[in-house]
Design an enzyme around this catalytic site. Structure first.
Site, mmCIF file in Angstrom:
data_model
loop_
_atom_site.group_PDB
_atom_site.id
_atom_site.type_symbol
_atom_site.label_atom_id
_atom_site.label_comp_id
_atom_site.label_asym_id
_atom_site.label_seq_id
_atom_site.Cartn_x
_atom_site.Cartn_y
_atom_site.Cartn_z
ATOM 1 N N HIS A 1 20.751 -25.900 -10.800
ATOM 2 C CA HIS A 1 21.927 -25.021 -10.930
ATOM 3 C C HIS A 1 21.546 -23.575 -11.216
ATOM 4 C CE1 HIS A 1 25.105 -28.136 -11.559
ATOM 5 N NE2 HIS A 1 24.092 -28.848 -11.988
ATOM 6 N N GLU B 1 23.205 -21.092 -10.843
ATOM 7 C CA GLU B 1 24.394 -20.350 -11.290
ATOM 8 C C GLU B 1 24.544 -20.337 -12.813
ATOM 9 O OE1 GLU B 1 24.360 -23.222 -9.781
ATOM 10 O OE2 GLU B 1 25.964 -24.565 -10.449
ATOM 11 N N CYS C 1 23.346 -28.963 -6.659
ATOM 12 C CA CYS C 1 23.523 -30.236 -7.356
ATOM 13 C C CYS C 1 24.576 -31.105 -6.661
ATOM 14 C CB CYS C 1 23.814 -29.985 -8.834
ATOM 15 S SG CYS C 1 23.423 -31.417 -9.851
HETATM 16 N N1 GLN Z 1 25.658 -36.421 -10.705
HETATM 17 C C1 GLN Z 1 26.607 -35.528 -10.127
HETATM 18 C C2 GLN Z 1 27.155 -36.106 -8.828
HETATM 19 O O1 GLN Z 1 26.832 -37.181 -8.438
HETATM 20 C C3 GLN Z 1 26.042 -34.156 -9.872
HETATM 21 C C4 GLN Z 1 25.758 -33.462 -11.181
HETATM 22 C C5 GLN Z 1 25.801 -31.981 -11.109
HETATM 23 O O2 GLN Z 1 26.327 -31.349 -10.179
HETATM 24 N N2 GLN Z 1 25.303 -31.378 -12.162
HETATM 25 O O3 GLN Z 1 27.927 -35.445 -8.200
#
Ligand code: GLN
Length: 211
Positions: free
Chosen positions: A192, A194, A86
């Site tokens: 994610h 994790e 992410c």
């Molecule tokens: N929107 C977040 C960002 O720009 C990422 C979100 C996440 O890691 N769940 O970093």
């Protein structure tokens, strides 16, 4: 590290911001030795590095403020295996389509990402993804303010895609958008693993990317 299966590898987890504890728990349960990474010195001797989910703009600011950003960039260039989830995917992207003002990434992965491509916190969703390269079973994936891959370079392998209808970007109105990619020793997912209890991507990272 031992015999090529990743167990016993020394894996760093970028620990200035994000869901560090979740990655530490999964990697430890899979037999890796884990070290939080907050400084350039913490990178010494690592077999791999994980960049967690969180907020990429904060990761960027803190890593530059504390001076670890150039060392991570250098390590990526030297071939350190890195898995970004992410926000971690955003940190690995060569290009961010919609950065906040001045936002930088570590880069290395030849992709352009769009932050928050699937909407905000309330539009978070879960789905099962077919990822034959990584697992024989569908992978349970959780998307939270997740990025989408708008462009993937010729050396980037797309491991999984999600229905574009989930995405806010009108350019994604049909088909699928990549949400898991690999380029050599760099692995990234929009979602994610994790937080789901589905450890197939961590296993893949330890056993197939860290060799
Ligand atoms: N929107 C977040 C960002 O720009 C990422 C979100 C996440 O890691 N769940 O970093």
């Amino acid at each position: 590290m031992t015999g090529g299966d990743g167990a016993g590898s020394l894996v760093g987890v970028f620990a200035l911001q994000g869901d560090v504890a979740e990655h530490v728990r999964v990697l430890t349960a899979l037999g890796a030795r884990v070290r939080p990474v907050r400084s350039a010195a913490d990178l010494a001797g690592l077999d791999g590095l994980v960049i967690p989910g969180g907020e990429s703009s904060v990761m960027d600011k803190l890593s530059r403020l504390l001076g670890v950003a150039p060392a991570i960039r250098h390590a990526i260039g030297e071939g350190l295996p890195v898995y970004g989830t992410c926000a971690g995917m955003i940190m690995l992207a060569e290009e961010i389509a919609n950065p906040i003002v001045g936002q930088q990434s570590f880069g290395g992965l030849d992709i352009t990402v769009q932050r928050n491509a699937f909407g905000g916190q309330v539009e978070s969703f879960e789905t099962a993804l077919e990822v034959p390269e990584v697992s024989g079973d569908p992978v349970h994936a959780v998307f939270i303010r997740a990025p989408a891959v708008l462009r993937a370079g010729p050396d980037v392998q797309v491991l999984a895609s999600a229905p574009a209808s989930r995405s806010e970007n009108p350019e994604h109105s049909s088909g699928e958008v990549p949400v898991a990619v690999r380029q050599g020793r760099l692995l990234a997912t929009s979602f994610h693993p994790e937080v789901t209890g589905d450890w197939s991507f961590h296993r893949y990272f330890l056993e197939r990317v860290i060799r």
